[in-house]
Design a protein around this motif. Sequence first.
Motif, PDB file in Angstrom:
ATOM      1  N   ILE A   8       0.866  -1.184   0.000  1.00  0.00           N
ATOM      2  CA  ILE A   8       0.000   0.000   0.000  1.00  0.00           C
ATOM      3  C   ILE A   8       0.898   1.228   0.000  1.00  0.00           C
ATOM      4  O   ILE A   8       1.705   1.413   0.914  1.00  0.00           O
ATOM      5  N   GLY A   9       0.775   2.054  -1.046  1.00  0.00           N
ATOM      6  CA  GLY A   9       1.586   3.279  -1.150  1.00  0.00           C
ATOM      7  C   GLY A   9       2.590   3.185  -2.284  1.00  0.00           C
ATOM      8  O   GLY A   9       3.353   2.230  -2.359  1.00  0.00           O
ATOM      9  N   GLY A  10       2.570   4.196  -3.153  1.00  0.00           N
ATOM     10  CA  GLY A  10       3.454   4.201  -4.326  1.00  0.00           C
ATOM     11  C   GLY A  10       4.502   5.284  -4.257  1.00  0.00           C
ATOM     12  O   GLY A  10       4.834   5.906  -5.262  1.00  0.00           O
ATOM     13  N   GLY A  11       5.031   5.533  -3.046  1.00  0.00           N
ATOM     14  CA  GLY A  11       6.206   6.404  -2.922  1.00  0.00           C
ATOM     15  C   GLY A  11       7.446   5.563  -3.187  1.00  0.00           C
ATOM     16  O   GLY A  11       7.361   4.430  -3.683  1.00  0.00           O
ATOM     17  N   VAL A  12       8.600   6.114  -2.824  1.00  0.00           N
ATOM     18  CA  VAL A  12       9.834   5.407  -3.148  1.00  0.00           C
ATOM     19  C   VAL A  12       9.962   4.107  -2.340  1.00  0.00           C
ATOM     20  O   VAL A  12      10.504   3.114  -2.831  1.00  0.00           O
ATOM     21  N   ASN A  13       9.420   4.107  -1.123  1.00  0.00           N
ATOM     22  CA  ASN A  13       9.525   2.879  -0.333  1.00  0.00           C
ATOM     23  C   ASN A  13       8.557   1.806  -0.828  1.00  0.00           C
ATOM     24  O   ASN A  13       8.916   0.628  -0.905  1.00  0.00           O
ATOM     25  N   GLY A  14       7.329   2.204  -1.168  1.00  0.00           N
ATOM     26  CA  GLY A  14       6.355   1.229  -1.680  1.00  0.00           C
ATOM     27  C   GLY A  14       6.778   0.651  -3.016  1.00  0.00           C
ATOM     28  O   GLY A  14       6.761  -0.569  -3.224  1.00  0.00           O
ATOM     29  N   THR A  15       7.189   1.528  -3.943  1.00  0.00           N
ATOM     30  CA  THR A  15       7.594   1.018  -5.261  1.00  0.00           C
ATOM     31  C   THR A  15       8.906   0.235  -5.130  1.00  0.00           C
ATOM     32  O   THR A  15       9.117  -0.755  -5.824  1.00  0.00           O
ATOM     33  N   GLY A  16       9.761   0.675  -4.206  1.00  0.00           N
ATOM     34  CA  GLY A  16      11.037  -0.027  -3.998  1.00  0.00           C
ATOM     35  C   GLY A  16      10.818  -1.434  -3.473  1.00  0.00           C
ATOM     36  O   GLY A  16      11.445  -2.392  -3.936  1.00  0.00           O
ATOM     37  N   VAL A  17       9.903  -1.579  -2.534  1.00  0.00           N
ATOM     38  CA  VAL A  17       9.663  -2.909  -1.957  1.00  0.00           C
ATOM     39  C   VAL A  17       8.905  -3.785  -2.973  1.00  0.00           C
ATOM     40  O   VAL A  17       9.167  -4.997  -3.075  1.00  0.00           O
ATOM     41  N   ALA A  18       8.019  -3.177  -3.744  1.00  0.00           N
ATOM     42  CA  ALA A  18       7.293  -3.946  -4.775  1.00  0.00           C
ATOM     43  C   ALA A  18       8.289  -4.493  -5.797  1.00  0.00           C
ATOM     44  O   ALA A  18       8.204  -5.647  -6.227  1.00  0.00           O
ATOM     45  N   ARG A  19       9.264  -3.673  -6.180  1.00  0.00           N
ATOM     46  CA  ARG A  19      10.275  -4.127  -7.160  1.00  0.00           C
ATOM     47  C   ARG A  19      11.121  -5.261  -6.566  1.00  0.00           C
ATOM     48  O   ARG A  19      11.323  -6.281  -7.220  1.00  0.00           O
ATOM     49  N   ASP A  20      11.561  -5.062  -5.348  1.00  0.00           N
ATOM     50  CA  ASP A  20      12.432  -6.072  -4.731  1.00  0.00           C
ATOM     51  C   ASP A  20      11.707  -7.420  -4.657  1.00  0.00           C
ATOM     52  O   ASP A  20      12.245  -8.461  -5.057  1.00  0.00           O
ATOM     53  N   LEU A  21      10.453  -7.393  -4.182  1.00  0.00           N
ATOM     54  CA  LEU A  21       9.706  -8.653  -4.015  1.00  0.00           C
ATOM     55  C   LEU A  21       9.372  -9.285  -5.367  1.00  0.00           C
ATOM     56  O   LEU A  21       9.423 -10.507  -5.519  1.00  0.00           O
ATOM     57  N   ALA A  22       9.050  -8.444  -6.361  1.00  0.00           N
ATOM     58  CA  ALA A  22       8.732  -8.993  -7.687  1.00  0.00           C
ATOM     59  C   ALA A  22       9.975  -9.639  -8.297  1.00  0.00           C
ATOM     60  O   ALA A  22       9.898 -10.704  -8.918  1.00  0.00           O
ATOM     61  N   LEU A  23      11.134  -8.994  -8.092  1.00  0.00           N
ATOM     62  CA  LEU A  23      12.378  -9.577  -8.615  1.00  0.00           C
ATOM     63  C   LEU A  23      12.699 -10.910  -7.934  1.00  0.00           C
ATOM     64  O   LEU A  23      13.383 -11.758  -8.495  1.00  0.00           O
ATOM     65  N   ARG A  24      12.172 -11.099  -6.718  1.00  0.00           N
ATOM     66  CA  ARG A  24      12.394 -12.380  -6.028  1.00  0.00           C
ATOM     67  C   ARG A  24      11.372 -13.435  -6.457  1.00  0.00           C
ATOM     68  O   ARG A  24      11.322 -14.523  -5.912  1.00  0.00           O
ATOM     69  N   GLY A  25      10.497 -13.047  -7.393  1.00  0.00           N
ATOM     70  CA  GLY A  25       9.543 -14.016  -7.928  1.00  0.00           C
ATOM     71  C   GLY A  25       8.217 -14.061  -7.199  1.00  0.00           C
ATOM     72  O   GLY A  25       7.381 -14.933  -7.467  1.00  0.00           O
ATOM     73  N   LEU A  26       7.974 -13.119  -6.267  1.00  0.00           N
ATOM     74  CA  LEU A  26       6.688 -13.123  -5.550  1.00  0.00           C
ATOM     75  C   LEU A  26       5.632 -12.370  -6.346  1.00  0.00           C
ATOM     76  O   LEU A  26       5.933 -11.452  -7.105  1.00  0.00           O
ATOM     77  N   ARG A  27       4.366 -12.780  -6.172  1.00  0.00           N
ATOM     78  CA  ARG A  27       3.239 -12.122  -6.850  1.00  0.00           C
ATOM     79  C   ARG A  27       2.843 -10.909  -6.020  1.00  0.00           C
ATOM     80  O   ARG A  27       2.401 -11.061  -4.878  1.00  0.00           O
ATOM     81  N   VAL A  28       2.994  -9.735  -6.591  1.00  0.00           N
ATOM     82  CA  VAL A  28       2.802  -8.496  -5.826  1.00  0.00           C
ATOM     83  C   VAL A  28       1.680  -7.664  -6.442  1.00  0.00           C
ATOM     84  O   VAL A  28       1.556  -7.583  -7.667  1.00  0.00           O
ATOM     85  N   CYS A 157      10.658   6.751  -8.500  1.00  0.00           N
ATOM     86  CA  CYS A 157       9.474   5.943  -8.122  1.00  0.00           C
ATOM     87  C   CYS A 157       8.891   5.250  -9.352  1.00  0.00           C
ATOM     88  O   CYS A 157       8.563   4.063  -9.303  1.00  0.00           O
ATOM     89  N   ILE A 158       8.735   6.010 -10.435  1.00  0.00           N
ATOM     90  CA  ILE A 158       8.111   5.451 -11.639  1.00  0.00           C
ATOM     91  C   ILE A 158       8.942   4.257 -12.132  1.00  0.00           C
ATOM     92  O   ILE A 158       8.391   3.200 -12.465  1.00  0.00           O
ATOM     93  N   LEU A 159      10.258   4.421 -12.160  1.00  0.00           N
ATOM     94  CA  LEU A 159      11.098   3.345 -12.690  1.00  0.00           C
ATOM     95  C   LEU A 159      11.034   2.108 -11.803  1.00  0.00           C
ATOM     96  O   LEU A 159      11.026   0.972 -12.302  1.00  0.00           O
ATOM     97  N   ASN A 160      10.973   2.307 -10.484  1.00  0.00           N
ATOM     98  CA  ASN A 160      10.821   1.151  -9.589  1.00  0.00           C
ATOM     99  C   ASN A 160       9.484   0.456  -9.842  1.00  0.00           C
ATOM    100  O   ASN A 160       9.409  -0.768  -9.896  1.00  0.00           O
ATOM    101  N   ALA A 161       8.432   1.279 -10.006  1.00  0.00           N
ATOM    102  CA  ALA A 161       7.097   0.706 -10.226  1.00  0.00           C
ATOM    103  C   ALA A 161       7.062  -0.079 -11.537  1.00  0.00           C
ATOM    104  O   ALA A 161       6.553  -1.205 -11.594  1.00  0.00           O
ATOM    105  N   ILE A 162       7.633   0.512 -12.589  1.00  0.00           N
ATOM    106  CA  ILE A 162       7.597  -0.140 -13.909  1.00  0.00           C
ATOM    107  C   ILE A 162       8.404  -1.438 -13.887  1.00  0.00           C
ATOM    108  O   ILE A 162       8.000  -2.453 -14.455  1.00  0.00           O
ATOM    109  N   ASP A 163       9.536  -1.404 -13.183  1.00  0.00           N
ATOM    110  CA  ASP A 163      10.339  -2.626 -13.118  1.00  0.00           C
ATOM    111  C   ASP A 163       9.580  -3.717 -12.357  1.00  0.00           C
ATOM    112  O   ASP A 163       9.609  -4.891 -12.736  1.00  0.00           O
ATOM    113  N   ALA A 164       8.889  -3.310 -11.283  1.00  0.00           N
ATOM    114  CA  ALA A 164       8.077  -4.285 -10.539  1.00  0.00           C
ATOM    115  C   ALA A 164       7.043  -4.890 -11.490  1.00  0.00           C
ATOM    116  O   ALA A 164       6.850  -6.113 -11.551  1.00  0.00           O
ATOM    117  N   GLU A 165       6.397  -4.024 -12.266  1.00  0.00           N
ATOM    118  CA  GLU A 165       5.363  -4.498 -13.207  1.00  0.00           C
ATOM    119  C   GLU A 165       5.969  -5.451 -14.247  1.00  0.00           C
ATOM    120  O   GLU A 165       5.389  -6.496 -14.561  1.00  0.00           O
TER     121      GLU A 165
END
Length: 538
Positions: A8-28, A157-165
């Motif tokens: 929850i939250g699309g600031g640098v911490n939210g998008t950063g954690v979404a990217r990290d978890l997605a890169l680890r193969g988790l469904r986010v 933030c945008i780049l972290n979000a896009i990479d997560a996606e």
Amino acid sequence: MRFDVCVIGGGVNGTGVARDLALRGLRVVLFERNDFAFGASGNSSGMIHGGVRYLETNPNVTESSCRDSGYIQQIAPFLLFRIPFIMPIAEGKKGRILIELIDAYFRAYDTYQPLKHSEPHTRLDAGDLSKLEPGLVGKNAGGVTFDEWGVDGARLCILNAIDAEEHGAELHNHTTVEGLARTSEGDWEITARDLMDQRRHRVRARAVVNATGAWSPITASLGKLPPAKVRVRPGKGIHVVYDRRLSNYGVLAEAIDGRQIFVMPWQNVTIVGTTDDDYFGDLDDVVSTSEEVRYLVQGVARVFPAIRAARAIGTYAGVRPTLYEYGKLEDSLSREHAIVDHADDDAPGVYSMIGGKLASFRLFSQEMSDIIARDLAPSSVCTTHEKPLPGGEKTIDALELAERHALTPVAARRLVFRHGARALDVLQGATEHEVVCPCEPVLASEVRHAIHAEHARTVDDVARRTRLGLGACGGMRCATRCGQIVARELDLPPSAGRAQAHAFLVKQAKMRAAALGPDQARQEALALASLRASGERT
Ligand SMILES: Cc1cc2nc3c(=O)[nH]c(=O)nc-3n(C[C@H](O)[C@H](O)[C@H](O)COP(=O)(O)OP(=O)(O)OC[C@H]3O[C@@H](n4cnc5c(N)ncnc54)[C@H](O)[C@@H]3O)c2cc1C
């Protein structure tokens, strides 16, 4: 739909954690209530600095900021720009002692510089100072320089979000989480509402991350978690924006209360910042005041008087999600970050990320993801410090790009700065290069890219991603055209595009009014009234 993790939250911490978890193969799945980077992350000073200020009180913050600054340069080298700073030290008995102390302090700071690929500090005499920064006034004993890095926080933030996606995450922009409840199977059910089309979402996740910055206590209460556990001390900070680069260096100054403030060249403008005041207002509508502007300009003008004659074109404001402490001055609050595990609140699997800095978001996200991955992906490791962000895969030569696509060198250079190698995607298929915002210059193809590849849904979203309308014209020359493109690309009626352009212009005028003198402010009031009237007619 069942996910591993809901962020929850699309600031640098939210998008950063979404990217990290997605890169680890988790469904986010990630929900952002306003727009990515709407909060502190898109309204900061954009310094990926080493936190020299915190060396004395929080050396951990200094070290982690420097280390992460180095990593961010590695994964998105196109997005960072150098900002050398000057700290002048006034002449006098105290000045002579002070310069020795400051020199020694910066020698200690130098030990961290290699982590962020910065030059060590230099000590200057009064002659050096005026040669390097002719705009400086006052009798100075000398000064020091130190080397820092800036970043566009919104793009980060945008780049972290896009990479997560691109690694499987589902992103919902303009969608606010409204409820959080435990299911009988032990999952979490999250309810959310799209604030633009009112569409409702109901998803399930095994873990939930509250990364809503200053909103964290409000978000916690949605899940009936005790808000006091995630208490932050919201600290409002504003910046004043000037129409061009006014100085060679960032210059440090002292405000009337002794707080450190600065004037610095930032992208193609100059910013003066920043205040740090307890904030009790609406987090979704943070507006600068003329008192805050006067406080900053007064302090900066003592060392850099040219600021008074320069043309202010706007302000921006954000709220720091600083860790809570009672009885301290805002400025001396810790910039450390903390993770709250809500298992103790009978909410296993729910976590809150509070505090921190833009400069250390990657590390904070890694710490959060490590905790979640312990249960959900035990054999995974963090790769966010070595895998490039979108655009960082290879280096693009701006002049070659300009030649190949018949662009001006300036248009090509800024495209490469904002998109790295993805500048090629922005230009793909474009047969002509209409300039929508001449202040930057922002191309129509970049506006379309923001809409189709970066989840922009409004003129304001496009501005956050491209800086359209954030230059000297305040959107007067480009908002309407941008509204037309947004409406056409999103299949909205033309009136929706006009209404969006109007809302953007009103917002810009409101943020600008605080920075203007009485005559200009009166003129702005008239412009605002006529904009309102024309908006009502659309
Ligand atoms: C003026 C200022 C200057 C700063 N300068 C620097 C600097 O130079 N260097 C540095 O390192 N740090 C700096 N910082 C600090 C840094 O910006 C913050 O620590 C960091 O951006 C916090 O990021 P965040 O993701 O936690 O919060 P935010 O960026 O505030 O993001 C929180 C997001 O949560 C969303 N949200 C809220 N409620 C909900 C909900 N119910 N559902 C969905 N989404 C929701 C909000 O819309 C928001 O986008 C500065 C901060 C400020 C204010």
